[in-house]
Write a protein that holds these residues in place. Structure first.
Motif, short mmCIF file in Angstrom:
data_model
loop_
_atom_site.label_atom_id
_atom_site.label_comp_id
_atom_site.label_asym_id
_atom_site.label_seq_id
_atom_site.Cartn_x
_atom_site.Cartn_y
_atom_site.Cartn_z
N LYS A 186 -53.09 -29.32 -26.18
CA LYS A 186 -51.86 -30.12 -26.20
C LYS A 186 -51.09 -29.88 -27.50
O LYS A 186 -49.87 -29.66 -27.50
N ALA A 187 -51.81 -29.88 -28.63
CA ALA A 187 -51.19 -29.70 -29.94
C ALA A 187 -50.55 -28.32 -30.07
O ALA A 187 -49.41 -28.18 -30.55
N ASN A 188 -51.28 -27.30 -29.63
CA ASN A 188 -50.75 -25.94 -29.70
C ASN A 188 -49.50 -25.77 -28.84
O ASN A 188 -48.55 -25.08 -29.23
N GLY A 189 -49.51 -26.44 -27.69
CA GLY A 189 -48.34 -26.40 -26.81
C GLY A 189 -47.13 -27.05 -27.46
O GLY A 189 -46.01 -26.51 -27.41
N LEU A 190 -47.35 -28.19 -28.10
CA LEU A 190 -46.26 -28.91 -28.79
C LEU A 190 -45.75 -28.10 -29.98
O LEU A 190 -44.54 -28.02 -30.22
N PHE A 191 -46.69 -27.50 -30.71
CA PHE A 191 -46.30 -26.69 -31.86
C PHE A 191 -45.45 -25.49 -31.41
O PHE A 191 -44.46 -25.14 -32.04
N GLY A 192 -45.86 -24.91 -30.28
CA GLY A 192 -45.13 -23.76 -29.75
C GLY A 192 -43.71 -24.09 -29.32
O GLY A 192 -42.83 -23.22 -29.34
N THR A 193 -43.49 -25.35 -28.98
CA THR A 193 -42.13 -25.78 -28.58
C THR A 193 -41.41 -26.48 -29.74
O THR A 193 -40.44 -27.19 -29.53
N GLN A 194 -41.98 -26.31 -30.96
CA GLN A 194 -41.38 -26.82 -32.20
C GLN A 194 -41.29 -28.35 -32.26
O GLN A 194 -40.45 -28.91 -32.94
N LYS A 195 -42.17 -29.02 -31.53
CA LYS A 195 -42.24 -30.49 -31.61
C LYS A 195 -43.32 -30.82 -32.64
O LYS A 195 -44.45 -31.21 -32.31
N TYR A 196 -42.93 -30.66 -33.92
CA TYR A 196 -43.93 -30.66 -34.99
C TYR A 196 -44.58 -32.01 -35.24
O TYR A 196 -45.78 -32.09 -35.53
N GLU A 197 -43.80 -33.10 -35.15
CA GLU A 197 -44.37 -34.43 -35.38
C GLU A 197 -45.41 -34.76 -34.30
O GLU A 197 -46.50 -35.26 -34.60
N GLU A 198 -45.03 -34.48 -33.04
CA GLU A 198 -45.96 -34.74 -31.93
C GLU A 198 -47.19 -33.82 -32.03
O GLU A 198 -48.31 -34.24 -31.74
N ALA A 199 -46.95 -32.58 -32.45
CA ALA A 199 -48.06 -31.63 -32.61
C ALA A 199 -49.02 -32.12 -33.69
O ALA A 199 -50.25 -32.06 -33.53
N LYS A 200 -48.46 -32.63 -34.80
CA LYS A 200 -49.29 -33.14 -35.90
C LYS A 200 -50.18 -34.29 -35.42
O LYS A 200 -51.37 -34.35 -35.75
N ALA A 201 -49.57 -35.17 -34.62
CA ALA A 201 -50.34 -36.30 -34.09
C ALA A 201 -51.49 -35.81 -33.19
O ALA A 201 -52.59 -36.33 -33.22
N ALA A 202 -51.18 -34.79 -32.39
CA ALA A 202 -52.20 -34.22 -31.49
C ALA A 202 -53.31 -33.52 -32.26
O ALA A 202 -54.48 -33.62 -31.91
N TYR A 203 -52.94 -32.82 -33.36
CA TYR A 203 -53.97 -32.17 -34.20
C TYR A 203 -54.87 -33.22 -34.85
O TYR A 203 -56.08 -33.06 -34.96
N ASN A 204 -54.25 -34.33 -35.28
CA ASN A 204 -55.03 -35.43 -35.86
C ASN A 204 -55.98 -36.04 -34.82
O ASN A 204 -57.11 -36.41 -35.13
N GLU A 205 -55.49 -36.11 -33.59
CA GLU A 205 -56.29 -36.62 -32.50
C GLU A 205 -57.51 -35.72 -32.28
O GLU A 205 -58.63 -36.20 -32.05
N ALA A 206 -57.31 -34.41 -32.40
CA ALA A 206 -58.40 -33.46 -32.22
C ALA A 206 -59.45 -33.61 -33.30
O ALA A 206 -60.65 -33.36 -33.08
N LEU A 207 -59.02 -34.05 -34.49
CA LEU A 207 -59.96 -34.20 -35.62
C LEU A 207 -60.81 -35.46 -35.53
O LEU A 207 -61.84 -35.55 -36.19
#
Length: 208
Positions: A186-207
């Motif tokens: 999910k995070a990589n997908g968001l990052f790829g579409t330049q949705k950086y805030e949402e991607a950051k939240a997803a990466y934190n979720e993964a941690l």
């Protein structure tokens, strides 16, 4: 509309098949209904209900076949375990209950003959070997058989508890890994579409 009509027809056909205990047909019809109404709650519930019935029927059939074969091979402790598994799948089943009684009668004869000690020792040895090799299901079967041979013995019961704990831990690790992979995808997908805030939240979720 047409989709609603097709949905209603499929659900009605599913209900008719289920009431006639034609579970394979019922499952197919409920799945068809879901094609017309994806994620529909009643159809989804019916699919789960019928699938559970089919799963229990298969578990019962498999356990009874194993039990009868084991009984025929004079492996009464193992057979008893499978008859008990059949009873879990089909509560109150007469053939499974009768099978357990027959196993108990044979095990009683073995106890009186003195052969039981050897079978118990063999089962405990098999359990220890399997546990050491991390073959937890095999170990569980061996210790269950040992416990059936000597129900008063505490050691096989303790070993079974230990194995259940190990299996639970493995299942928890698998669930954690699956959640991590989902979050990362999910995070990589968001990052790829330049949705950086949402991607950051997803990466934190993964941690977490």
């Amino acid at each position: 509309n047409e989709a609603q009509k097709q949905y209603d027809a499929a659900m009605a056909a599913g209900n008719t098949a289920q009431s006639s205990q034609q579970y394979e047909n019922a499952l197919a019809k409920y799945q068809e209904a879901l094609q017309y109404k994806p994620a529909d709650a009643p159809a989804t519930a019916k699919v789960k209900e019928v699938q559970a019935i089919l799963n229990a029927a298969k578990a019962y059939t498999d356990a009874m076949q194993k039990a009868n074969a084991l009984f025929g091979d004079n492996k009464y402790a193992e057979a008893k375990t499978e008859y008990q598994n059949a009873l879990k799948a089909k509560t109150g089943d007469a053939p499974a209950t009768d099978g357990i009684k027959k196993c108990d009668a044979q095990l009683d004869i073995i106890r009186k003959s003195g052969e039981l000690d050897k079978q118990y020792a063999d089962a405990m040895k098999q359990g220890a070997t399997a546990l050491g090799a991390k073959k937890y299901e095999d170990a569980k079967t061996a210790y269950t058989n040992a416990s059936a041979l000597k129900p008063a013995e505490q050691e096989p019961k303790d070993k079974l508890k230990e194995i259940e704990g190990l299996l639970d831990a493995i299942a928890a690790d698998k669930a954690k890994e699956a959640a991590y992979q989902t979050a990362m995808t999910k995070a990589n997908g968001l990052f790829g579409t330049q949705k950086y805030e949402e991607a950051k939240a997803a990466y934190n979720e993964a941690l977490t």
